[in-house]
Design a protein around this motif. Sequence first.
Motif, mmCIF file in Angstrom:
data_model
loop_
_atom_site.group_PDB
_atom_site.id
_atom_site.type_symbol
_atom_site.label_atom_id
_atom_site.label_comp_id
_atom_site.label_asym_id
_atom_site.label_seq_id
_atom_site.Cartn_x
_atom_site.Cartn_y
_atom_site.Cartn_z
ATOM 1 N N VAL A 1 0.815 -1.214 0.000
ATOM 2 C CA VAL A 1 0.000 0.000 0.000
ATOM 3 C C VAL A 1 0.850 1.265 0.000
ATOM 4 N N MET A 2 2.037 1.224 0.558
ATOM 5 C CA MET A 2 2.835 2.443 0.739
ATOM 6 C C MET A 2 3.070 3.255 -0.534
ATOM 7 N N PRO B 1 4.781 13.256 4.352
ATOM 8 C CA PRO B 1 4.515 11.942 4.937
ATOM 9 C C PRO B 1 3.062 11.533 4.720
ATOM 10 N N HIS B 2 2.879 10.289 4.398
ATOM 11 C CA HIS B 2 1.530 9.750 4.264
ATOM 12 C C HIS B 2 1.436 8.400 4.978
ATOM 13 N N MET B 3 2.240 8.248 6.012
ATOM 14 C CA MET B 3 2.309 6.977 6.726
ATOM 15 C C MET B 3 1.000 6.659 7.451
ATOM 16 N N ALA C 1 -1.401 5.299 4.952
ATOM 17 C CA ALA C 1 -0.987 3.957 4.539
ATOM 18 C C ALA C 1 -1.301 2.931 5.628
ATOM 19 N N MET C 2 -1.087 3.308 6.877
ATOM 20 C CA MET C 2 -1.377 2.380 7.974
ATOM 21 C C MET C 2 -2.877 2.128 8.119
ATOM 22 N N LEU C 3 -3.689 3.161 7.916
ATOM 23 C CA LEU C 3 -5.142 2.973 7.992
ATOM 24 C C LEU C 3 -5.643 2.064 6.872
ATOM 25 N N TRP C 4 -5.167 2.284 5.644
ATOM 26 C CA TRP C 4 -5.551 1.419 4.534
ATOM 27 C C TRP C 4 -5.072 -0.010 4.757
ATOM 28 N N THR C 5 -3.867 -0.151 5.302
ATOM 29 C CA THR C 5 -3.324 -1.478 5.574
ATOM 30 C C THR C 5 -4.181 -2.204 6.598
ATOM 31 N N THR C 6 -4.541 -1.514 7.657
ATOM 32 C CA THR C 6 -5.370 -2.131 8.697
ATOM 33 C C THR C 6 -6.730 -2.524 8.144
ATOM 34 N N LEU C 7 -7.341 -1.651 7.364
ATOM 35 C CA LEU C 7 -8.649 -1.948 6.776
ATOM 36 C C LEU C 7 -8.580 -3.150 5.844
#
Length: 90
Positions: A21-22, A47-49, A52-58
Amino acid sequence: MNWIAYVATYFIFWWLILFLVMPFGLKTQEEDQNVTLGTVASAPRGPHMLRAMLWTTLLTLVFIGVLYLVVDVLQFGVSDFPRIVPDYSS
């Protein structure tokens, strides 16, 4: 599967999906036409970490939910999938 297997699967797939996703939505400073002095033009714009973390978790939660549905609710196992490799023993 027990809950430990789901936690381990979640952890592994969370990291895999994070690195997938990053790069999405990442813009360089050159594309944004706002290059900070002392940095290369190909450096990320900002930064868009968190995104990226929210999309990864979802996405990982969706994957684990589908896995739970297939394995525990519908009771599918490895032996239930059709044989993909032909049997050459005869």
